[in-house]
Design an enzyme around this catalytic site. Structure first.
Site, PDB file in Angstrom:
ATOM      1  N   SER A   2      31.731  35.048  -7.730  1.00 39.01           N
ATOM      2  CA  SER A   2      30.621  34.233  -7.236  1.00 39.01           C
ATOM      3  C   SER A   2      30.244  34.437  -5.777  1.00 39.01           C
ATOM      4  O   SER A   2      29.218  33.914  -5.332  1.00 39.01           O
ATOM      5  CB  SER A   2      30.918  32.748  -7.473  1.00 39.01           C
ATOM      6  OG  SER A   2      30.874  32.446  -8.843  1.00 39.01           O
ATOM      7  N   LYS A  53      27.882  25.953   0.922  1.00 31.21           N
ATOM      8  CA  LYS A  53      27.679  25.793  -0.517  1.00 31.21           C
ATOM      9  C   LYS A  53      27.969  24.348  -0.896  1.00 31.21           C
ATOM     10  O   LYS A  53      28.930  23.743  -0.385  1.00 31.21           O
ATOM     11  CB  LYS A  53      28.614  26.760  -1.247  1.00 31.21           C
ATOM     12  CG  LYS A  53      28.464  26.832  -2.746  1.00 31.21           C
ATOM     13  CD  LYS A  53      29.368  27.918  -3.314  1.00 31.21           C
ATOM     14  CE  LYS A  53      29.216  28.060  -4.829  1.00 31.21           C
ATOM     15  NZ  LYS A  53      30.039  29.164  -5.368  1.00 31.21           N
ATOM     16  N   SER A  69      27.957  32.303  -8.343  1.00 26.78           N
ATOM     17  CA  SER A  69      27.338  31.002  -8.184  1.00 26.78           C
ATOM     18  C   SER A  69      26.974  30.650  -6.739  1.00 26.78           C
ATOM     19  O   SER A  69      26.352  29.617  -6.502  1.00 26.78           O
ATOM     20  CB  SER A  69      28.298  29.926  -8.718  1.00 26.78           C
ATOM     21  OG  SER A  69      29.493  29.869  -7.918  1.00 26.78           O
TER      22      SER A  69
END
Length: 464
Positions: free
Chosen positions: A178, A79, A154
């Site tokens: 997330s 990420k 996210s």
């Protein structure tokens, strides 16, 4: 298009047996990334040269009989909140364009030490909060099950890349859900570890008292392997728990016989009524765990909205404290979603924050008391299947509670499992929640369900 092995564990076994070349595996993963990313937008950047160099090093260790473990030669990605030495790290934001760290974040370094091959950096909501947004330098990821649908966030790029079979594992972060939200909507496995189990050093923060880092993969066995490499005390991270590193892998096959599992039925039946497909998935999970020998009963916790209110106030107040200097000097460089959300956070007072933290302590105590004679909890992961991407507006997070925030408030470990498929064949999921630092038990229960229902799992049609 060449398919990767179905799971990280399978690839690790093949590499250990010298039946699979890390270089060929990486080449297949890169080819898949190049073919699918134009439609999925899972990656912000693909680091092909770096990946092939790391794969050649892994193959040299393989041939020499000196593999470092189950991660050696495995294609992963990170990420874009995770700082990567020599590779731009932007948090999916204009604010950090050109930011090239000189040091890897602790989780990146941990997987690299195990020999993992980094394919690139994965899309996220801006700074893990502002998304999905269409006014940033990169578009939001698309769900491999239906590219008109959202991935959840996210850790959106990680969810898409794992589900599409581009990578065998990836990093996520979880402040209010997330990791678990995209895991549910993308039909994969994800783990939000106990707060403090894994170092967050070098991971760009959203909320200092809520942020956790963890793995996402196709199965919880794969997640356990990835999490084992992340777990442990880091003196450079003040939030890191100074306690022995648990064994998260060897007990996976012990099953659930005798475990006491509480179903937080009011969360998904009355506090936030879930769709029939989600309810059917929870019933399926519970029936399988009961058939495997667990004792199952209903359990009552404080209302879902109480957890949501405490989580949201703490999260946004702490996020504003982090971003205030940039907001004062580069306000228009943020995407609209994050810019407006942080502006609203400026209305939170110091008294509001203190009261939210006070209520948070009360909620933690209430959950601990409810679990005094209960080993694990079960509830929904999302209220329904993935919605159309364009239907998610700026204020979606304020329109009501979610099922994930309670366990950021309490800091407990949670695993997300795919429990079935609903409208349009889209996946649905559930959460299995453990007591603090009993991550291994939650993984064990989730693995027992996955093992018992392995024949029911599907891959998305996109990229098949």
């Amino acid at each position: 298009m060449t398919a990767l092995p179905g799971t990280l564990a399978e690839a690790a076994r093949l590499i250990a047996a010298k039946a699979l070349s890390p270089v060929e595996l990486t080449q297949a993963a890169l080819s898949r990334a190049e073919a699918l990313n134009p439609s999925l937008h899972a990656f912000i950047r693909i680091t092909g040269d770096l990946a092939l160099r790391q794969a050649r090093e892994a193959e040299a260790r393989q041939m020499a009989g000196a593999l470092r473990g189950k991660l050696d030669g495995i294609p992963v990605a990170h990420k874009d909140l995770y700082e990567t030495a020599g590779v731009e790290t932007t948090a999916h934001s204009r604010i950090l364009l050109g930011h090239v760290p000189v040091r890897d974040a602790a989780p990146v370094a941990a997987w690299a030490a195990g020999g993992a091959v980094m394919l690139g950096k994965l899309a996220t909501h801006e700074f893990a909060s502002g998304g999905p947004s269409f006014d940033l330098p990169w578009p939001p990821p698309r769900n491999p099950w239906d590219t008109e649908r959202a991935t959840g966030g996210s850790s959106s790029g990680t969810g898409a890349a794992v589900a599409a079979g581009i990578i065998l594992g990836g990093t996520g972060s979880d402040t209010g859900g997330s990791i678990r939200l995209p895991a549910a909507w993308c039909g994969i496995a994800g783990v939000k570890p106990t707060f403090g189990l894994c170092s967050r050093r070098g991971v760009l923060p959203l909320s200092h008292s809520l942020d956790t880092v963890g793995p996402m993969a196709w199965t919880l066995e794969d997640c356990a392997i990835l999490l084992q490499a992340l777990a442990g005390h880091d003196p450079e991270d003040p939030s890191s728990a100074d306690r022995p590193t648990p064994d998260l892998v060897s007990g996976l096959g012990q099953g659930v016989r005798g475990l006491r599992i509480g179903v937080v039925r009011h969360f998904h039946e009355s506090d936030l009524p879930a769709r029939p497909s989600v309810l059917a998935g929870i019933d399926h999970l519970v029936s399988v765990l009961r058939a495997e020998g667990a004792e199952v009963r209903d359990i009552t916790l404080p209302p879902l909205r109480d957890f949501h209110a405490a989580c949201w106030v703490v999260l946004m107040a702490e996020a504003l404290a982090i971003h205030q200097p940039w907001l004062q000097t580069r306000f228009q460089d943020y995407g609209r979603n994050l810019r407006e959300r942080l502006s609203i956070a400026a209305l939170i007072t110091g008294a509001d924050y203190v009261q939210a933290q006070r209520r948070r302590r009360e909620l933690c105590e209430a959950v601990a008391a409810a679990m005094a004679d209960c080993d694990l909890l079960v509830t929904a992961g999302q209220p329904g299947e993935a919605p159309p991407l364009r239907n998610l507006g700026t204020w979606a997070t304020l329109q009501g509670p979610n099922f994930t925030a309670p366990f950021n408030v309490t800091g407990q470990p949670v695993v997300s499992v795919c429990t079935g498929y609903g409208e349009g064949g889209l996946p649905v999921g559930a959460q299995i929640v453990g007591r603090p630092f009993e991550d291994a038990l939650a993984l064990r229960a989730g693995h027992a369900f996955e093992r018992a229902t392995a024949g029911e799992r599907r891959r998305p049609g996109a990229g098949s």
